[in-house]
Design a protein around this motif. Structure first.
Motif, PDB file in Angstrom:
ATOM      1  N   ASP A  43       1.968   2.059  -3.518  1.00  0.00           N
ATOM      2  CA  ASP A  43       0.855   2.645  -4.269  1.00  0.00           C
ATOM      3  C   ASP A  43       0.579   4.077  -3.810  1.00  0.00           C
ATOM      4  N   TYR A  44       0.713   4.312  -2.503  1.00  0.00           N
ATOM      5  CA  TYR A  44       0.454   5.654  -1.957  1.00  0.00           C
ATOM      6  C   TYR A  44       1.445   6.674  -2.507  1.00  0.00           C
TER       7      TYR A  44
ATOM      8  N   THR B  42      -1.119   8.117  -5.110  1.00  0.00           N
ATOM      9  CA  THR B  42      -1.821   9.098  -4.280  1.00  0.00           C
ATOM     10  C   THR B  42      -1.049  10.401  -4.178  1.00  0.00           C
TER      11      THR B  42
ATOM     12  N   THR C 111       0.815  -1.218   0.000  1.00  0.00           N
ATOM     13  CA  THR C 111       0.000   0.000   0.000  1.00  0.00           C
ATOM     14  C   THR C 111       0.849   1.269   0.000  1.00  0.00           C
ATOM     15  N   ALA C 112       2.019   1.238   0.652  1.00  0.00           N
ATOM     16  CA  ALA C 112       2.882   2.419   0.680  1.00  0.00           C
ATOM     17  C   ALA C 112       3.435   2.726  -0.703  1.00  0.00           C
TER      18      ALA C 112
ATOM     19  N   THR D   6      -7.699  -1.578   0.269  1.00  0.00           N
ATOM     20  CA  THR D   6      -7.524  -0.264  -0.352  1.00  0.00           C
ATOM     21  C   THR D   6      -8.251  -0.070  -1.673  1.00  0.00           C
TER      22      THR D   6
ATOM     23  N   ASN E  12      -2.376   2.463   5.627  1.00  0.00           N
ATOM     24  CA  ASN E  12      -0.972   2.661   5.974  1.00  0.00           C
ATOM     25  C   ASN E  12      -0.818   3.133   7.414  1.00  0.00           C
TER      26      ASN E  12
ATOM     27  N   THR F 160      -5.629   3.861   0.830  1.00  0.00           N
ATOM     28  CA  THR F 160      -4.236   3.599   1.194  1.00  0.00           C
ATOM     29  C   THR F 160      -3.792   4.401   2.416  1.00  0.00           C
ATOM     30  N   THR F 161      -4.296   5.628   2.567  1.00  0.00           N
ATOM     31  CA  THR F 161      -3.855   6.466   3.685  1.00  0.00           C
ATOM     32  C   THR F 161      -4.224   5.852   5.032  1.00  0.00           C
TER      33      THR F 161
END
Length: 268
Positions: free
Chosen positions: A41-42, A46, A38-39, A219, A235, A231-232
């Motif tokens: 992708d963030y 994001t 996820t990080a 997510t 994470n 994701t925020t």
């Protein structure tokens, strides 16, 4: 879980650079793999850094952290798990660069990383005569250890994406499949005498796509089969849990191999 004999004479040997394999190890590892997915992708999407910039940032941080990890003389929970987290992000980005930027099919990357892992394990065993994590007491063994972990993360990312996306099984189904695979490995170790070292590395590989599938499930938008948590939030929550668990291990020291070995006879 999935541990082997540590041996005697701990007082005359170098201290271990890695933790004992406990339930805390597996919980933090799965959380770290999820955050790694996820990080990446963030940062990439994001925050809009893009795949190339995200990769550069991750690699630079990883190199600095690995240098620090090699400089210390024993296992330090915060440093060790920060290294694992960065390797998780980097492993994800390696696969993403190959598939998204260079157009390499996931089936090909999965096979290539599987072969690469076999090569790493073969070189490690021929050089050191063991693949046990209880032997990580020299820089050369530690180098093999971290290289193997990096390849397992890249392999797990490719295999997880291949199963969940290309085979159109969905994130939840993929999560169940990988969880079942870990259950099979666990039963094989405890009930069918599967070698502890083999069981450990097999589980380590599978927990990567398990964490990735969990991250994607949380997510991704509901329209794509996810839960839409984002994701925020994912994470932040997972990272806070990791910090709490690593803090607990730092204070209690219950996952130090030497300490657990020394207390083993008394716990009997």
């Amino acid at each position: 879980m999935f541990t082997s004999t540590t041996g005697a004479g701990l007082g005359t040997r170098a201290l271990s650079k890695v933790p004992e394999v406990t339930i805390y190890f597996w919980v933090i590892k799965i959380l770290a793999t999820t955050v790694g997915e996820t990080a990446a992708d963030y940062l990439n999407m994001t925050l809009g850094l893009g795949l190339r910039s995200t990769t550069v940032v991750a690699v630079v941080l990883l190199v600095i952290t690995l240098a620090a990890q090699f400089m210390v003389s024993r296992y330090i929970p915060a440093l060790y798990w920060w290294t694992v987290l960065l390797i998780s992000v980097t492993g994800t980005l390696i696969t993403d660069n190959l598939t998204d930027a260079l157009g390499v099919p996931l089936a090909v990357t999965t096979i290539v990383f599987a072969i690469a892992l076999v090569v790493v394990f073969t070189g490690w065993y021929l050089s050191e005569g063991t693949l046990s994590i209880h032997s990580i007491r020299t820089r050369r063994r530690e180098a093999f250890y971290w290289l193997a972990i990096l390849v397992t993360f890249a392999l797990g990312t490719a295999a997880g994406d291949l199963i969940s996306e290309k085979l159109a099984l969905g994130y939840l189904t993929s999560l169940i499949i990988f969880a079942a695979a870990i259950a099979v490995i666990t039963v094989g170790h405890y009930c069918l005498a599967l070698n502890a070292v083999v069981a450990f590395w097999a589980a380590y590989i599978v927990t990567r796509p398990l964490g990735a599938s969990l991250g994607d499930l949380l997510t991704q938008p509901r329209s794509d089969g996810g839960l839409g948590v984002g994701t925020t939030l994912t994470n932040v929550v997972f990272f806070v849990v990791i910090i709490v668990l690593v803090g607990y291990l730092s204070v209690t020291k219950i996952d130090r191999i030497e300490q657990r070995a020394a207390s083993g006879p008394q716990a009997g």
